[in-house]
Write an enzyme that holds these catalytic residues in place. Structure first.
Site, short mmCIF file in Angstrom:
data_model
loop_
_atom_site.label_atom_id
_atom_site.label_comp_id
_atom_site.label_asym_id
_atom_site.label_seq_id
_atom_site.Cartn_x
_atom_site.Cartn_y
_atom_site.Cartn_z
N LYS A 127 0.87 -1.18 0.00
CA LYS A 127 0.00 0.00 0.00
C LYS A 127 0.90 1.23 0.00
CE LYS A 127 -3.21 2.70 2.74
NZ LYS A 127 -3.80 2.90 4.08
N GLY A 175 -7.97 8.90 10.29
CA GLY A 175 -8.16 8.92 11.74
C GLY A 175 -9.21 9.89 12.22
N ALA A 192 -9.68 5.44 4.86
CA ALA A 192 -9.46 6.59 5.75
C ALA A 192 -10.73 7.40 5.98
CB ALA A 192 -8.36 7.51 5.22
N GLY A 193 -10.95 7.74 7.24
CA GLY A 193 -12.06 8.59 7.63
C GLY A 193 -13.34 7.88 7.99
N THR A 241 -8.83 3.09 12.75
CA THR A 241 -9.13 3.84 13.97
C THR A 241 -10.52 3.55 14.52
OG1 THR A 241 -7.67 5.62 13.25
CG2 THR A 241 -9.25 6.16 14.97
#
Length: 258
Positions: free
Chosen positions: A100, A161, A187-188, A210
């Site tokens: 990645k 995050g 992400a997010g 996260t």
């Protein structure tokens, strides 16, 4: 229940689960196996800078089951050259050829540098890597990554995050509709409902860390995300009903009363 003829294939490999998790931020790395079991994940990401090859007994790799596909990432790289070096290190250390790409210069919002990401992808694909580039959602960049040979593209839903969900929803949907490789929203994503919404749009998979690791009960949260991803995919395959500005009764309003 799995839908027939709905396998996710990446680089010739059948991926059983459309949920991918990370290995960071856990209060105890021993939770990782239980989280993977609850989420039924096939793939897990790990930052190369977290692997201590000088003290293998303390390595994060000890907590990842051997039957999982490892997806090392180039977290910490600020240029294409740094990302390429980290990828080669991962391969040399026995982590395989899946990588990645994360190239981040912005230290406030941690937004990926698409230009450097494209450069790194082009180099690594030519050297036999299966490349998963993390990117700001931009159709032109996504197309260039596909042209370079990326195995998938990984547009962010919101800053990493942040748990803010699909802040870039419209741009991600454009990418989903216009490119030929799998789109993995990365992400997010902070809630199972965010993951379900991304899958309903037609995303091929979700990568998050996260939202699970920082929850009060990571194992239960992993199970919740597994269910959400499956539900969102099933809804997409079923074909969502169209939206309307006006009301439309689900039952006849006339004809039964006299």
């Amino acid at each position: 229940m799995r839908m027939k003829d709905d396998d996710l294939i990446i680089a010739g490999k059948k991926i059983r689960s459309r949920l991918i998790t990370g290995s960071g931020k856990y209060c105890n790395d021993r939770l990782i196996k239980d989280v993977l079991d609850a989420a039924e994940c096939d793939i897990i990401t790990v930052a190369m800078r977290r692997i201590d090859f000088d003290r293998p007994q303390e390595s994060i790799l000890n907590f990842i089951p051997k039957d999982k596909t490892l997806l090392p990432n180039t977290s910490g790289a600020r240029s294409a050259d740094e990302a390429v070096r980290i990828a080669k290190l991962a391969q040399a250390m026995g982590c395989g050829n899946w990588i990645k790409i994360e190239v981040i210069n912005d230290q406030k919002y941690l937004l990926p540098d698409n230009i450097e990401t494209i450069k790194a992808t082009e180099v690594l694909v030519k050297e036999g890597f299966v490349v998963f580039p993390y990117m700001c959602p931009d159709l032109a960049s996504a197309r260039r990554l596909v042209d370079c040979g990326a195995a998938a593209v990984m547009p962010l839903g919101a800053p990493i995050g942040s748990n803010r969900g699909l802040q870039t929803k419209d741009m991600i949907e454009i990418i989903i509709n216009e490119i030929s490789v799998p789109v993995i929203v990365d992400a997010g994503i902070g809630r199972p409902s965010h993951a379900a919404a991304a899958m309903e749009m037609g995303a091929d998979a979700i990568l998050l860390n996260t939202a699970i690791a920082a929850s009060e009960d990571p194992v239960k949260m992993a199970y919740a995300f597994k269910c959400a991803v499956k539900a969102g995919r099933a809804a997409y395959k079923a074909g969502l009903a169209g939206e309307s500005y006006f009301a439309s009764a689900s039952s006849p309003l006339t004809g039964f009363l006299s």
